[in-house]
Design a protein around this motif. Structure first.
Motif, PDB file in Angstrom:
ATOM      1  N   SER A  36      52.024  47.271  48.762  1.00  0.00           N
ATOM      2  CA  SER A  36      53.272  47.929  49.135  1.00  0.00           C
ATOM      3  C   SER A  36      53.127  48.714  50.434  1.00  0.00           C
ATOM      4  N   ARG A  37      52.003  49.420  50.600  1.00  0.00           N
ATOM      5  CA  ARG A  37      51.782  50.192  51.828  1.00  0.00           C
ATOM      6  C   ARG A  37      51.673  49.287  53.055  1.00  0.00           C
ATOM      7  N   ASP A  44      55.137  47.892  53.883  1.00  0.00           N
ATOM      8  CA  ASP A  44      56.011  48.895  54.493  1.00  0.00           C
ATOM      9  C   ASP A  44      55.681  49.092  55.972  1.00  0.00           C
ATOM     10  N   CYS A  84      56.918  46.034  57.874  1.00  0.00           N
ATOM     11  CA  CYS A  84      58.388  45.986  57.924  1.00  0.00           C
ATOM     12  C   CYS A  84      58.946  47.012  58.911  1.00  0.00           C
ATOM     13  N   GLN A  85      58.256  48.130  59.059  1.00  0.00           N
ATOM     14  CA  GLN A  85      58.701  49.136  60.019  1.00  0.00           C
ATOM     15  C   GLN A  85      58.749  48.570  61.439  1.00  0.00           C
TER      16      GLN A  85
END
Length: 620
Positions: A227-228, A231, A234-235
């Motif tokens: 997940s990290r 993220d 995706c940023q």
């Protein structure tokens, strides 16, 4: 008179026909040994000839003294030969100090200086750096995305490593994988530290913007790590479909988890069988008596009883399978041998048969996962759907033992299905033999009345992924150009906005896309020798956008388990002779070994007659 060792040429005054000249030349040609040297950068070094004085005794060629002539011994090249051999075959670096090895090499080449272990280590690092540069350049030139897999390794000393492997399809439509890093990790490290470790590797290889997916073991402990990373990517808008297809859990490791639950549930019964087999094989007299009973009962099973290896679950399956075939003989043995008291009961045998049938199913599925050398993502959907359907069937069994076990297995499988079914369905659609039909075949069996909605989800994701490739892939190319424009070598393209406008308006003007054409055309006939990558290579001009999407999807490692560790119940282990090395040295050896062996495979596949020594490197 004593004859010297050197070859003696005798001039005879006897007259002979000129035809003997050709015969003599042929003999001289056969007694000449050609030594070909090679360079690491593929530039061949001039062939040099060494004349071998020999005598034909009728029992083969006896090699005598060698007249080196103009042959020059390249000491540096030989040192790198030795380092490369150690890397390739996983030999210990300390072998250069072994007396037997030194004696062997000394008799081959007295001029060779073995040096020290630290010197060989330095040579291995030199080879690693050169090979690493080649891998970096290959990744930099890729036409598509890269998918990453992460695997845990361990040493005898308890040190843990994280092996990161890049998976991709190159411009020749060849499926490839390369180890990028072999990093020492601490099991107590927090999720943010492990995720940053992976991100640092991606940045160092400059593939963070090229990453498509991450395949990891199906354990909840990895959820936060994935997940990290997602993220962060995706940023920066590096992931397509907002990272919806980024998290991939290994299919083979998921099967292992299910198998472990099966074995844990049947631990008591399995233990009885294990002790029964151990007793029968414990003495020669008992074995002979058991064989007599087997013949009297009329059992024709050819396989012998064997005790399983607790670290290989397939051996437990084979132990149980064999024991079932001999189950009629065990009670007879118990009647004749009062010391034999651990024979399973009738209920045990019934449950054991059910357990063995479950293990057999998972054993067959696991073998399919590694049945081919290079298996692409489209090959998994049908197998995983079959697991789903089989679990549903087991849950409906009247036997409480089987149904309760199946419910436990299905709850864990459902977690995997939620994460990975979508990406596998899309990969199956990109198989021209199936397209949407395979999804339409399986989903009604799995979802029942909800199947149409589930099929729509797959279809919509397929369209969104296609749009992402149609719109953003050209922009990504421009983005790379803009990145290099800082050096002043490329002029900024001011029409990137126009490219976006052109793609968006084309998609909204009822113009048939690659995807529409592909789905409307008839299915390609199924055949055993079908090569999906070759099909897309041929049809790339017809489907320019969809083929780009196929390249990225089909390269995803749905399963990352190596064939040699398919049935292992624990982490992969570093070979003992390398396990005590410094972490940097071990990383260099593990990565280099992977790259060199891949080079060997490529060389062998392109030219089966090419010998192993044709691998070349620059000794300078």
């Amino acid at each position: 008179m004593e004859i010297p060792d050197e070859a003696v040429v005798v001039n005879s005054s006897r007259l002979k026909s000129v035809v003997w000249n050709d015969f003599d030349r042929g003999k001289r040609k056969q007694s000449t040994l050609a030594l070909t040297s090679y360079s690491y950068n593929q530039a061949p070094i001039k062939n040099e000839l060494v004349t071998v004085a020999s005598t034909n005794t009728g029992q083969g060629l006896n090699v005598g003294n060698i007249n080196t002539g103009s042959f020059n011994f390249d000491h540096r090249r030989s040192q790198l030969d030795l380092a490369r051999m150690i890397i390739m075959h996983g030999y210990p670096l300390g072998m250069v100090e072994d007396i037997g090895f030194r004696m062997f090499v000394r008799n081959l080449q007295p001029l060779f200086d073995f040096g020290t272990v630290s010197g060989v280590e330095a040579d291995c690092m030199e080879i690693y750096k050169k090979e690493k540069q080649r891998v970096y350049e290959e990744l930099d030139k890729l036409p598509g995305k890269v998918s990453l897999s992460a695997d845990r390794w361990a040493t005898n000393g308890g040190t843990e490593y994280l092996c990161l492997i890049a998976h991709y399809i190159d411009d020749s439509w060849e499926l490839k994988k390369k180890i990028l890093n072999f990093l020492v990790v601490d099991s107590s490290q927090a999720e943010d530290m492990l995720s940053e470790l992976i991100m640092t590797s991606l940045r160092n290889w400059d593939i963070d913007r090229k990453l498509f997916s991450l395949t990891i073991d199906n354990h909840n402990t990895y959820d936060k790590i994935v997940s990290r990373i997602r993220d962060q990517l995706c940023q920066h808008r590096f992931l397509m479909c907002e990272g919806q297809l980024f998290d991939v859990r290994c299919a083979a490791s998921t099967v292992k988890i299910l198998v472990q639950d099966v074995l844990e549930t049947s631990r008591e019964i399995t233990s009885k069988v294990r002790e029964t087999v151990r007793y029968v094989k414990g003495s020669r007299a008992t074995q002979e008596k058991f064989n007599e009973i087997v013949q009297l009962v009329g059992i024709n099973w050819q396989k012998c009883l064997s005790i399983d290896n607790p670290f290989q679950w397939n051996s437990t399956y084979m132990m149980l399978e064999a024991a079932l075939e001999y189950k009629e003989a065990f009670p007879q043995l118990q009647e004749h041998d009062p010391d034999f008291s651990m024979c399973p009961s009738g209920i045990d045998w019934d449950r054991l048969r059910a357990i063995t049938s479950i293990l057999k199913f998972f054993h067959e599925v696991s073998n399919i996962f590694v049945g081919r050398k290079h298996i692409t993502a489209n090959s998994y959907f049908a197998e995983i759907c079959d697991i789903h359907l089989q679990l549903i069937e087991w849950c409906q069994k009247s036997d409480d033992f089987i149904s309760s076990l199946a419910l436990k297995l299905k709850s864990k499988f459902d977690e995997y299905w939620k994460k990975c079914s979508l990406i596998m369905a899309i990969a199956a659609i990109l198989d021209p033999r199936f397209k949407m039909k395979l999804v339409e075949y399986y989903y009604p069996q799995i979802y029942g009345d909800s199947a149409p909605d589930c099929i729509d989800i797959v279809s919509n994701c397929m369209k969104a992924l296609y749009s992402g490739h149609a719109i953003y892939s050209p922009l990504a190319a421009h983005g790379q150009s803009s990145a290099s424009e800082s050096s002043g070598s490329i002029v900024k393209d001011r029409l990137t906005g126009f490219d976006r406008f052109l793609n968006e308006t084309s998609l909204s003007q009822n113009t048939k896309s690659d995807l529409d054409k592909y789905l409307e055309e008839p299915l390609f006939p199924r055949s055993v020798d079908f090569n999906i990558l070759n099909w897309w290579k041929v049809h790339e001009p017809r489907y320019p956008v969809l083929s780009m999407m196929a390249r990225n999807i089909l390269g995803i490692p749905i399963s990352k388990v190596a064939p040699e560790s398919l049935f292992d119940t624990g982490d992969r282990a570093v070979d003992q002779c390398w396990s005590s090395m410094k972490s940097d040295t071990l990383q260099a050896l593990m990565c280099s070994q992977d790259w060199i062996r891949h080079e060997l495979e490529v060389t062998d596949s392109k030219s089966p007659e090419t010998p192993i020594y044709a691998l070349r490197y620059d000794a300078k």
